[in-house]
Design an enzyme around this catalytic site. Structure first.
Site, PDB file in Angstrom:
ATOM      1  N   ASP A   1     101.314 -21.258  36.696  1.00 30.97           N
ATOM      2  CA  ASP A   1     101.418 -19.795  36.741  1.00 30.97           C
ATOM      3  C   ASP A   1     101.663 -19.253  38.155  1.00 30.97           C
ATOM      4  OD1 ASP A   1      98.863 -20.303  37.623  1.00 30.97           O
ATOM      5  OD2 ASP A   1      97.852 -19.012  36.162  1.00 30.97           O
TER       6      ASP A   1
ATOM      7  N   ASP B   1     101.884 -24.460  40.690  1.00 30.43           N
ATOM      8  CA  ASP B   1     100.536 -25.010  40.799  1.00 30.43           C
ATOM      9  C   ASP B   1     100.168 -25.872  39.593  1.00 30.43           C
ATOM     10  OD1 ASP B   1     100.356 -22.967  38.957  1.00 30.43           O
ATOM     11  OD2 ASP B   1      98.307 -22.452  39.512  1.00 30.43           O
TER      12      ASP B   1
ATOM     13  N   SER C   1      97.850 -13.858  45.644  1.00 24.41           N
ATOM     14  CA  SER C   1      97.457 -15.247  45.415  1.00 24.41           C
ATOM     15  C   SER C   1      98.576 -16.040  44.721  1.00 24.41           C
ATOM     16  CB  SER C   1      96.179 -15.304  44.596  1.00 24.41           C
ATOM     17  OG  SER C   1      96.328 -14.554  43.402  1.00 24.41           O
TER      18      SER C   1
ATOM     19  N   LYS D   1      89.789 -21.339  29.387  1.00 25.57           N
ATOM     20  CA  LYS D   1      89.737 -19.887  29.243  1.00 25.57           C
ATOM     21  C   LYS D   1      90.325 -19.481  27.899  1.00 25.57           C
ATOM     22  CE  LYS D   1      93.935 -18.447  31.601  1.00 25.57           C
ATOM     23  NZ  LYS D   1      94.510 -17.556  32.577  1.00 25.57           N
TER      24      LYS D   1
ATOM     25  N   LYS E   1     100.646 -14.647  34.783  1.00 32.42           N
ATOM     26  CA  LYS E   1     101.630 -14.785  35.843  1.00 32.42           C
ATOM     27  C   LYS E   1     102.454 -16.027  35.542  1.00 32.42           C
ATOM     28  CE  LYS E   1      98.218 -16.748  39.023  1.00 32.42           C
ATOM     29  NZ  LYS E   1      96.917 -16.472  38.416  1.00 32.42           N
TER      30      LYS E   1
ATOM     31  N   SER F   1      93.576 -24.510  37.099  1.00 30.74           N
ATOM     32  CA  SER F   1      94.671 -23.979  37.900  1.00 30.74           C
ATOM     33  C   SER F   1      95.015 -24.844  39.108  1.00 30.74           C
ATOM     34  CB  SER F   1      94.317 -22.559  38.320  1.00 30.74           C
ATOM     35  OG  SER F   1      95.411 -21.974  38.952  1.00 30.74           O
TER      36      SER F   1
ATOM     37  N   THR G   1      86.953 -15.372  37.788  1.00 30.09           N
ATOM     38  CA  THR G   1      88.191 -14.585  37.806  1.00 30.09           C
ATOM     39  C   THR G   1      89.103 -14.986  36.647  1.00 30.09           C
ATOM     40  OG1 THR G   1      88.040 -14.591  40.221  1.00 30.09           O
ATOM     41  CG2 THR G   1      90.119 -13.890  39.287  1.00 30.09           C
TER      42      THR G   1
ATOM     43  N   ARG H   1      85.327 -22.398  35.230  1.00 33.29           N
ATOM     44  CA  ARG H   1      85.818 -23.535  36.018  1.00 33.29           C
ATOM     45  C   ARG H   1      84.635 -24.239  36.666  1.00 33.29           C
ATOM     46  NH1 ARG H   1      91.141 -20.846  38.913  1.00 33.29           N
ATOM     47  NH2 ARG H   1      92.138 -20.305  36.937  1.00 33.29           N
TER      48      ARG H   1
END
Ligand code: G16
Length: 529
Positions: free
Chosen positions: A282, A278, A366, A126, A377, A113, A18, A22
């Protein structure tokens, strides 16, 4: 600069999910694993020679080491300038802003994240494109394809670069610029929100706040913005020192992992406002005294009140939400008479809509909310938005939320996660759902009659691309929904997510516990899978 070409073994599991690649740190630390993926990215891009690349991460274990490797590979591949956050730190939204502000070709963001960090935790990488947003699917697919055939990577023989000192150094034609990780981002926030009003509201004690940085990247950003610029007392911040292992925390801002904040906000000692972010800054969790605001409600409330914020005073072009996010924002869009887009999960799907100026705000269930200002975000942006709202409306979070529900009705919402499911079992569940959705329409289950059931397929109205297999939607005649999808961010087995929502127009019933209000739908969802 001496450039070496290294023969490497090919890895076949470098498929970005997504939001980037990771994996466990131990996977990333395999010989040439990171090197291969970075080379696969560069091989898939064109015309970046002599242009600039932004590099930064959330400070987790392996961040600094990875940056030194990336610097050498980027140098060997011909980038002209590397713009790096001091000490290798950049929150994801700050990195997005820096790419845009300095007109960089793109950026590499190192983060997994909200996944735990440390030697036994997760790492991630990323690539973001020049609009500051995550690379679209066609690019991430190209990275994966290239990684499967890669046999060599190029690396420059350079000494490790000192990441502590702000300034520019040149190595032949390559410029390496270390920038303050916080300053540009703080300036951007000041350009959007009413900092004078915020300062006055915080310093007068009208707003008291508790912010939990979860020992991750937002600590220095929160300190600069809330304490130095807005005058909040330093003890408003918790876990504000970024640590390589995030202090053993699971930096996922929700009621489970940020339970210390949640306990405080439901106690007699609660301040006016509580929030957490987090690992990479974001995501956001918003709380008021005695209330937790769901991310879906938060998006709807921000949209409904946007014109109270200086940066959005002229109104919204449109809004967007990811498919599993509740339909609360759709109701606001309808009232404002602006378009509302439904996209697959993943911030990358908002990029085209933002670039084409079709939307101003967007968000996801989320714990992600954001706007035109960057292409990621943005946790602290959401916190500032709420603070600005409280300061303008002179109301508590609870009152703002309740008034919103009275005006628009409440979309009672819950997400259930089934983590570390054996992949084959998860696939079986999805196959069985694929079969069932054919027969579900018009069937009645108790008070719920199925209106439609489909596998979500997104058609991007800007570039015409199609993204299929984005989860199953079961919509009922009364507006309720059940959504099933597999997470694209887990690193162990599969994570099945079930999203459940029911619309409640009656304000007498707005205070129900979601697990009770949704009990029938939850039972149905379990029955389906
Ligand atoms: C990432 C993406 C989000 C997505 C979230 C959850 O967030 O950027 O768009 O909603 O993962 O995805 P999934 O349901 O597939 O696990 P983050 O904060 O992890 O970068």
């Amino acid at each position: 600069m001496h450039i070496k070409t290294i023969l490497t073994q090919t890895y076949h599991d470098q498929n970005p999910g997504t939001s980037g690649l990771r994996k466990k740190v131990s996977v990333f630390k395999q010989v040439n694993y990171l090197e291969n993926f970075v080379q696969a990215i560069f091989d898939s891009l064109e015309n970046y020679q002599e242009k600039s690349l932004v590099i930064g991460g959330d400070g987790r274990y392996f961040n600094q080491e990875a940056i030194q490797i990336i610097i050498k590979i980027a140098a060997a591949n011909g980038f002209g300038e590397l713009i790096i956050g001091q000490n290798g730190l950049l929150s994801t939204p700050a990195a997005s802003h820096i790419i845009r502000k300095y007109g960089a070709f793109g950026g590499l963001i190192l983060s997994a994240s909200h996944n735990p960090a440390g030697e036994h935790g997760d790492f991630g990488i990323k690539y973001n494109i020049n609009n500051g947003g995550p690379a679209p699917e066609k690019d991430t697919l190209a990275f994966f394809e290239r990684s499967k055939t890669l046999e060599h990577y190029k690396i420059a023989e350079l000494p490790d670069i000192n990441l502590d000192e702000i300034g520019t150094q040149s190595i032949e034609a390559l410029k390496i610029t270390i920038i303050d990780s916080v300053a540009d981002y703080a300036e951007l926030m000041q350009s959007i929100f009413d900092f004078d009003l915020l300062k006055q509201s915080i310093q007068s004690g009208y707003i008291t706040l508790a912010f939990d940085a979860m020992s991750a990247i937002t600590g220095p950003y929160a300190k600069h913005i809330f304490v130095d610029m807005l005058g909040a007392p330093i003890d408003s911040l918790n876990n504000a020192q970024p640590l390589e292992d995030f202090g053993g925390h699971h930096p996922d801002p929700n009621l489970i992992y940020a339970h210390e904040l949640a306990d405080l906000m439901f106690s007699d000692k609660a301040p006016t406002f509580g929030a957490a972010s987090d690992g990479d800054g974001d995501r956001n969790m918003i709380m008021g005294k005695g209330i937790f605001v769901t991310p879906s409600d938060s998006l709807a409330i921000l949209a409904a009140n946007a014109t109270l914020i200086p940066g959005y005073a002229s109104g919204l072009k449109g809004v967007a939400r990811s498919m599993p996010t509740s339909q609360a924002v759709d109701r606001v869009a309808k009232k404002l008479n602006i378009p509302c887009y439904e996209t697959p999960t993943g911030w990358k799907f908002f990029g085209n809509l933002l670039d084409a100026d079709k939307i101003t705000l967007c968000g996801e269930e989320s714990f992600g909310t954001g706007s035109q200002h960057v292409r990621e975000k943005d946790g602290l942006w959401a916190v500032l938005f709420w603070l600005n709202l409280i300061a303008r409306r002179r109301q508590s979070v609870l009152d703002i939320v309740e008034e919103h529900w009275q005006t628009f009705g409440r979309d009672i919402y819950s997400r259930h996660d089934y983590e570390a499911v054996e992949s084959s079992i998860a696939q079986e569940i999805m196959s069985s759902l694929r079969e069932q959705i054919q027969t579900l329409p018009h069937q009645t289950f108790g008070e719920y009659t199925v209106k439609y059931a489909d596998e979500f397929c997104y058609h991007d109205s800007v570039d015409g691309s199609t993204s299929a297999n984005q989860g199953f939607r079961i919509g009922f005649e009364n507006g309720s929904r059940i959504v099933f999808r597999l997470s694209g961010t887990g690193t162990v087995g599969a994570t099945l997510r079930i999203y459940i929502e029911r619309f409640e127009p009656d304000s007498e019933k707005h205070h129900q516990d979601p697990q009770i209000a949704l009990a029938q739908l939850i039972e149905l969802a379990e029955q389906f899978c």
